[in-house]
Enzyme design. Structure first.
Site, PDB file in Angstrom:
ATOM      1  CB  THR A  13       5.247   6.380  11.237  1.00 13.02           C
ATOM      2  OG1 THR A  13       5.101   6.319  12.656  1.00 13.02           O
ATOM      3  CG2 THR A  13       6.496   7.163  10.899  1.00 13.02           C
ATOM      4  CB  VAL A  14       4.694   4.736   6.391  1.00 12.03           C
ATOM      5  CG1 VAL A  14       4.879   4.795   4.872  1.00 12.03           C
ATOM      6  CG2 VAL A  14       5.951   4.162   7.045  1.00 12.03           C
ATOM      7  CE  LYS A  45      -4.672  -0.057  14.440  1.00 13.28           C
ATOM      8  NZ  LYS A  45      -3.673  -0.505  15.452  1.00 13.28           N
ATOM      9  CD  GLU A 129      12.348   0.549  -4.391  1.00  6.59           C
ATOM     10  OE1 GLU A 129      13.141  -0.096  -3.655  1.00  6.59           O
ATOM     11  OE2 GLU A 129      12.364   0.475  -5.623  1.00  6.59           O
ATOM     12  N   GLY A 134      13.399   1.093   3.162  1.00  7.76           N
ATOM     13  CA  GLY A 134      12.950   2.464   3.382  1.00  7.76           C
ATOM     14  C   GLY A 134      13.138   3.351   2.171  1.00  7.76           C
ATOM     15  CG  ASP A 201      12.617  -6.381   9.700  1.00  5.03           C
ATOM     16  OD1 ASP A 201      11.472  -5.983   9.429  1.00  5.03           O
ATOM     17  OD2 ASP A 201      13.653  -5.823   9.290  1.00  5.03           O
ATOM     18  CE  LYS A 205      13.050  -4.611   6.359  1.00  4.49           C
ATOM     19  NZ  LYS A 205      13.734  -3.619   7.212  1.00  4.49           N
TER      20      LYS A 205
END
Length: 428
Positions: A13-14, A45, A129, A134, A201, A205
């Protein structure tokens, strides 16, 4: 400057978003840095897989070492995730003089100091960053925008999945299990949601944010962590009646060089700006001794918001290359981590107790608070006619965590208290 070549580890996705921005904004990027930036090689992959973005097949590789050892690549962008093997790739790339841009919060939370030390040794940049919030530029803000200030508190919603779940529970009265299932169907939560809903998660962070904010190498083990899986609709409704919202907050505080870092469901006053942050959005509140209160709000995940932060880091690396200052702006953690004890950690608390419904019980409960030196701010007892038990809701004045632990221990031995249903920190 000669054209800058980027190696991309990952085309999920990113990674797809990074390709879209770099290829779609060439004129803007060239004008900003004085050189063209191109994606020279991409790790995937399966090279034969069909993709929703056109990619030159000759640029694809299934071997990450092809990119790490490619002498023509200047910058490696890591958006594939993973920890142990990924760390090996990045350290080898730094050894070869390549700059790193990563969105990998797990890697930076666990091995950030080692990776940054290698970057300084080799005169390379490591920018990350996108690893925390996000599209919100909070890391650059902490390093540069607050460089002249002393940060005393960082508090934030840094996990969009849990914020989505709590928002739906609050606004629609839905049960936790139902909203979690919906979040999984929408792609907001993984099939195994443990990392999100149990606060892991967010803890990673907060490790990164507190390390940067307090200029100290805070480790993941320093973060007290509790998730949202035990938050009930009853808790949320009582919070609303009292003027609060329930949010999973990361909270990092510093006082007299002692720090505390936690992730926990928290009741925050509805008048606080963070209380109105809903859905999958993130927000980070920062308090500095000089600037006072500031807050940063925006999308905490998603293809294009996260990719925007990644490409902004690429631009920063290339600008440093042009100026010849790579590796000189790495954030130094020069303070020693000194953790607050439970006696030093203080806040207000919310308690929901299931107690016997008879005369004298409230007096017994008040006596426990008095004996433990905890002052009560408010008490609410819902009407429960014709029942042998009832609920009591208490909000305390600010008290130490140690004193509150003593209260809870005393309640466990008090026959009139049948169950300690909920305990929450209170903010705002």
């Amino acid at each position: 400057m000669k054209p800058v070549k980027v190696g991309l580890l990952g085309l999920g996705t990113v990674g797809t978003g990074v390709v879209r921005i770099v290829e779609g904004h060439q004129e803007d990027l060239s004008n900003q840095v004085g050189s063209s930036i191109s994606i020279a090689q991409i790790l995937v992959k399966d090279r034969t897989k069909s993709r929703n973005i056109p990619v030159d097949a000759s640029k694809l590789t299934e071997d990450p070492w092809d990119i790490v050892r490619n002498p023509e690549i200047d910058v490696i962008v890591e958006v594939m995730g993973g920890i142990t093997q990924t760390k090996e790739y990045i350290l080898e790339a730094l050894e070869r003089g390549k700059h790193i841009v990563t969105a990998n919060k797990d890697l930076m939370a666990l091995h950030g100091p080692e990776i940054l030390a290698k970057a300084r040794e080799k005169g390379c940049d490591v920018l990350y960053e996108a690893s925390v919030a996000g599209g919100i530029p909070i890391i650059r803000t902490l390093i540069e925008g607050f460089s002249s200030d002393r940060i005393t508190k960082i508090m934030g919603i840094v996990n969009g999945t849990t914020n989505y779940i709590l928002t739906k529970m609050t606004q629609e009265g839905a049960a936790y299990s139902d909203v979690l299932k919906e979040a999984q169907e929408l792609g907001y939560a993984e099939s195994d949601p443990t990392s999100d809903v149990e606060g892991l998660d967010a803890a990673r962070k907060m490790t990164i944010l507190s390390t940067l904010g307090f200029r100290a190498n805070v480790s993941l083990d320093n973060v007290s962590t509790k998730g949202i899986s035990n938050v009930t609709q009853e808790d949320i409704q009582y919070a609303k009646r009292l003027g609060y919202e329930v949010k999973l907050l990361g909270i990092a505080e510093r006082q007299d060089d002692f720090i505390s870092v936690s992730v926990q469901p928290t009741m925050i006053k509805q008048t606080h700006p963070i209380a109105s942050v809903n859905g999958v959005f993130n927000a980070v509140y920062v308090h500095g001794e000089a600037v006072g209160e500031t807050m940063f709000y925006g999308p905490g995940a998603g293809e294009m918001p996260t990719a925007t932060s990644v490409v902004a880091d690429i631009v920063a690396v290339v600008k440093n290359m042009k100026l010849g200052v790579n590796g000189r702006q790495a954030q130094l953690s020069y303070n020693v981590v000194k953790l607050k004890t439970d006696e030093q950690i203080a806040s207000k608390f919310f308690l929901l107790l299931h107690v016997e419904d008879r005369a004298g019980v409230l007096a017994q409960i008040a006596q426990v608070f008095s004996d433990c030196d905890v002052s009560i701010e408010s008490v609410m007892q819902p009407t429960t006619p014709h029942k042998s038990s009832t609920e009591i809701i208490i909000i305390t004045h600010e008290a130490s965590k140690a004193a509150m632990n003593n209260v809870l221990k005393a309640f466990e031995g008090l026959a009139a208290v049948r169950k300690i249903k909920s305990v929450y920190r209170v903010e705002g």
